[in-house]
Design an enzyme around this catalytic site. Structure first.
Site, PDB file in Angstrom:
ATOM      1  N   ASP A  56      28.434  56.793   5.797  1.00 55.00           N
ATOM      2  CA  ASP A  56      28.046  55.366   5.855  1.00 55.00           C
ATOM      3  C   ASP A  56      26.539  55.303   6.431  1.00 55.00           C
ATOM      4  OD1 ASP A  56      29.908  52.620   5.740  1.00 55.00           O
ATOM      5  OD2 ASP A  56      27.912  52.384   6.853  1.00 55.00           O
ATOM      6  N   ARG A 110      33.915  38.265  -7.354  1.00 53.74           N
ATOM      7  CA  ARG A 110      33.271  39.466  -7.325  1.00 53.74           C
ATOM      8  C   ARG A 110      32.008  39.503  -8.000  1.00 53.74           C
ATOM      9  NH1 ARG A 110      38.877  39.952  -8.651  1.00 53.74           N
ATOM     10  NH2 ARG A 110      40.027  41.043  -6.897  1.00 53.74           N
ATOM     11  N   VAL A 144      33.571  45.897  -9.884  1.00 57.75           N
ATOM     12  CA  VAL A 144      33.828  47.356 -10.089  1.00 57.75           C
ATOM     13  C   VAL A 144      33.203  47.893 -11.631  1.00 57.75           C
ATOM     14  CG1 VAL A 144      36.240  47.507 -10.760  1.00 57.75           C
ATOM     15  CG2 VAL A 144      35.162  49.469  -9.873  1.00 57.75           C
ATOM     16  N   ARG A 173      49.923  45.509  -8.430  1.00 56.99           N
ATOM     17  CA  ARG A 173      50.282  44.332  -8.026  1.00 56.99           C
ATOM     18  C   ARG A 173      51.043  43.438  -9.054  1.00 56.99           C
ATOM     19  NH1 ARG A 173      44.037  42.596  -5.937  1.00 56.99           N
ATOM     20  NH2 ARG A 173      44.473  43.157  -3.798  1.00 56.99           N
ATOM     21  N   HIS A 190      56.608  49.615 -16.110  1.00 57.83           N
ATOM     22  CA  HIS A 190      55.504  50.364 -16.670  1.00 57.83           C
ATOM     23  C   HIS A 190      54.769  49.202 -17.373  1.00 57.83           C
ATOM     24  CE1 HIS A 190      56.462  54.432 -16.064  1.00 57.83           C
ATOM     25  NE2 HIS A 190      57.642  54.050 -16.008  1.00 57.83           N
TER      26      HIS A 190
HETATM   27  P1  NAD Z   1      32.869  46.441   4.220  1.00 51.13           P
HETATM   28  O1  NAD Z   1      31.937  45.350   4.520  1.00 51.13           O
HETATM   29  O2  NAD Z   1      34.039  46.637   5.360  1.00 51.13           O
HETATM   30  O3  NAD Z   1      32.304  47.901   4.058  1.00 51.13           O
HETATM   31  C1  NAD Z   1      31.207  48.321   3.231  1.00 51.13           C
HETATM   32  C2  NAD Z   1      30.540  49.403   4.024  1.00 51.13           C
HETATM   33  O4  NAD Z   1      29.612  49.928   3.094  1.00 51.13           O
HETATM   34  C3  NAD Z   1      30.082  49.168   5.356  1.00 51.13           C
HETATM   35  O5  NAD Z   1      30.598  49.867   6.307  1.00 51.13           O
HETATM   36  C4  NAD Z   1      28.521  49.522   5.091  1.00 51.13           C
HETATM   37  O6  NAD Z   1      27.897  49.766   6.254  1.00 51.13           O
HETATM   38  C5  NAD Z   1      28.474  50.436   3.834  1.00 51.13           C
HETATM   39  N1  NAD Z   1      27.198  50.418   3.347  1.00 51.13           N
HETATM   40  C6  NAD Z   1      26.228  49.328   2.846  1.00 51.13           C
HETATM   41  N2  NAD Z   1      25.169  49.832   2.351  1.00 51.13           N
HETATM   42  C7  NAD Z   1      25.317  51.287   2.359  1.00 51.13           C
HETATM   43  C8  NAD Z   1      24.591  52.301   2.007  1.00 51.13           C
HETATM   44  N3  NAD Z   1      23.427  52.139   1.503  1.00 51.13           N
HETATM   45  N4  NAD Z   1      25.095  53.597   2.219  1.00 51.13           N
HETATM   46  C9  NAD Z   1      26.298  53.841   2.771  1.00 51.13           C
HETATM   47  N5  NAD Z   1      26.929  52.901   3.055  1.00 51.13           N
HETATM   48  C10 NAD Z   1      26.856  51.720   2.896  1.00 51.13           C
HETATM   49  O7  NAD Z   1      33.628  46.161   3.037  1.00 51.13           O
HETATM   50  P2  NAD Z   1      34.863  46.656   2.208  1.00 51.13           P
HETATM   51  O8  NAD Z   1      35.988  45.588   2.503  1.00 51.13           O
HETATM   52  O9  NAD Z   1      35.190  47.956   2.607  1.00 51.13           O
HETATM   53  O10 NAD Z   1      34.532  46.741   0.565  1.00 51.13           O
HETATM   54  C11 NAD Z   1      33.870  47.544   0.051  1.00 51.13           C
HETATM   55  C12 NAD Z   1      33.782  47.299  -1.340  1.00 51.13           C
HETATM   56  O11 NAD Z   1      35.118  47.668  -2.090  1.00 51.13           O
HETATM   57  C13 NAD Z   1      33.254  45.830  -1.807  1.00 51.13           C
HETATM   58  O12 NAD Z   1      32.520  46.052  -2.940  1.00 51.13           O
HETATM   59  C14 NAD Z   1      34.722  45.226  -2.090  1.00 51.13           C
HETATM   60  O13 NAD Z   1      34.569  44.177  -3.212  1.00 51.13           O
HETATM   61  C15 NAD Z   1      35.258  46.293  -2.884  1.00 51.13           C
HETATM   62  N6  NAD Z   1      36.672  46.488  -3.266  1.00 51.13           N
HETATM   63  C16 NAD Z   1      37.071  46.770  -4.440  1.00 51.13           C
HETATM   64  C17 NAD Z   1      38.455  47.189  -4.821  1.00 51.13           C
HETATM   65  C18 NAD Z   1      38.817  47.383  -6.285  1.00 51.13           C
HETATM   66  O14 NAD Z   1      39.880  47.247  -6.485  1.00 51.13           O
HETATM   67  N7  NAD Z   1      37.769  48.020  -6.880  1.00 51.13           N
HETATM   68  C19 NAD Z   1      39.306  46.360  -3.976  1.00 51.13           C
HETATM   69  C20 NAD Z   1      39.097  45.996  -2.687  1.00 51.13           C
HETATM   70  C21 NAD Z   1      37.541  45.823  -2.343  1.00 51.13           C
END
Ligand code: NAD
Length: 336
Positions: A56, A110, A144, A173, A190
């Site tokens: 990070d 999203r 995503v 879910r 399923h």
């Molecule tokens: P968060 O804000 O807690 O964490 C995001 C992290 O990304 C932070 O720690 C930040 O410092 C880091 N970050 C930002 N820019 C960066 C970079 N250039 N390099 C490295 N790290 C960097 O957010 P979260 O709750 O952990 O969510 C993260 C992502 O996952 C979001 O886009 C969220 O919408 C997504 N998400 C996806 C699903 C899914 O099913 N696909 C489910 C839940 C959340």
């Protein structure tokens, strides 16, 4: 006995390489937020890999998250956990999970997140590919499907090695809710959500099965209701809105996505050949092309393979086409 004690022959620094344990596999997670940390935590508890690397840009956060997880390692299968703001930490990873992104705020869709997250991908992905050129990449950051499509182009990788977590969480879910209504375990249901991970996603009711019984023929629920269209619609609505209500209550969704990612990574590293609804680049899947979205897909050590063609009703098929159009529409706004 003379003064100098004998050297203990067991403590020999020259242990031959042949008796050293296999290095094992390495899982790297980019982004140590709520989701990235939960991915490492869930994977570590389940013993998915031997080494975990968390990256990070926020150095104090990534080090703290990694240390907190590592200090529980006595109670999980043997592993190491390292956190760093230096991308070299992910070097030679077998799987790279990308969770870096802008956080979804209450009420924000999203798709609103797309621009900010794609810019992060332009920075992160080339550096990650340089460190782990042979890894399989799994995108989790939202939206995503759009971010996977953009990330695939940025990476220059092949679609079988670069895909998104898609509707694996949404399908979990859905199974959870069906299980609650029908009084069975989620493991025996399923059922798949396909299409976008988001508002236009489509539950594939006509191919859903509990045990050997088609869901549409299940009969009564535990509270004596029919699994008719109105109850199915209510379940669908709850799946789509789960993330919004969880974010409203605690600011992030992280545990179920952490477990979903741990399952996808296990499937890859152990070549389990499970059918998972991951988001991949489609090429004439039921006439749908040039979009990343989720359909039931075979996953194993070489990444994604065959996209399965389920039984669908005309309505479900129309919904899938509309979902693909909706993802493409957003992607086009970002020049994709
Ligand atoms: P968060 O804000 O807690 O964490 C995001 C992290 O990304 C932070 O720690 C930040 O410092 C880091 N970050 C930002 N820019 C960066 C970079 N250039 N390099 C490295 N790290 C960097 O957010 P979260 O709750 O952990 O969510 C993260 C992502 O996952 C979001 O886009 C969220 O919408 C997504 N998400 C996806 C699903 C899914 O099913 N696909 C489910 C839940 C959340």
């Amino acid at each position: 006995m003379t003064g100098t004690p004998e050297v203990n022959p067991v403590i020999d620094p020259e242990i031959p390489a042949a008796v050293m344990p296999d290095k094992g596999s390495k899982l790297a997670v980019i982004g140590a937020g709520a989701v990235g940390s939960a991915c490492v935590y869930a994977s570590m508890i389940k013993g998915v890999a031997r080494e975990y690397a968390l990256f990070d840009i926020n150095e104090s956060k990534v080090k703290a998250e990694a240390l907190d997880i590592a200090q529980g390692s006595q109670f999980a299968p043997v592993s190491t956990v390292e956190g760093s703001s230096d991308m070299a930490v992910i070097k030679d990873a077998d799987v790279v999970v990308i969770t870096a992104g802008a956080k979804q705020k209450p009420g924000q869709s999203r798709l609103d997140l797309a621009g900010a997250t794609i810019n992060i991908m332009k920075d992160v992905i080339p550096k990650a590919v340089e460190q782990a050129p042979n890894a399989i990449f799994l995108l989790v950051s939202n939206p995503v499907d759009v971010v996977t499509y953009a990330g695939l182009k940025i990476s220059g990788m092949t679609p079988d090695h670069f895909f998104g977590s898609g509707t694996v969480l949404d399908s979990s879910r859905l199974r959870y809710l069906i299980a609650q209504h029908c009084g069975v375990s989620a493991q025996t249901v399923h059922a798949y959500i396909a299409g976008e991970h988001g508002d236009s996603e489509i539950p594939l009711w006509s191919s859903a099965i509990i045990g050997a019984v088609p869901l549409l023929q299940w009969g009564e629920t535990v509270d004596g209701r029919k699994l008719d269209e109105s109850l199915r619609e209510a379940i669908h609505h709850e799946v789509v809105n789960s993330a919004y209500s969880i974010i409203e209550g605690k600011g992030a969704t992280n545990y179920a996505i952490g477990l979903s990612v741990a399952q996808i990574v296990t499937t890859i590293l152990r070549d389990e050949r499970r059918v998972l609804p991951v988001s991949t680049l489609l090429d004439d899947w039921m006439g749908i092309s040039d979009v990343c979205m989720s359909v039931p897909t075979l996953v194993g050590r070489s990444g994604v393979g065959r996209r399965l063609v389920p039984v669908v009703t005309p309505d479900e098929y129309r919904g899938l086409r509309a979902s693909a159009d909706s993802i493409r529409h957003v992607a086009s706004k970002f020049g994709m």
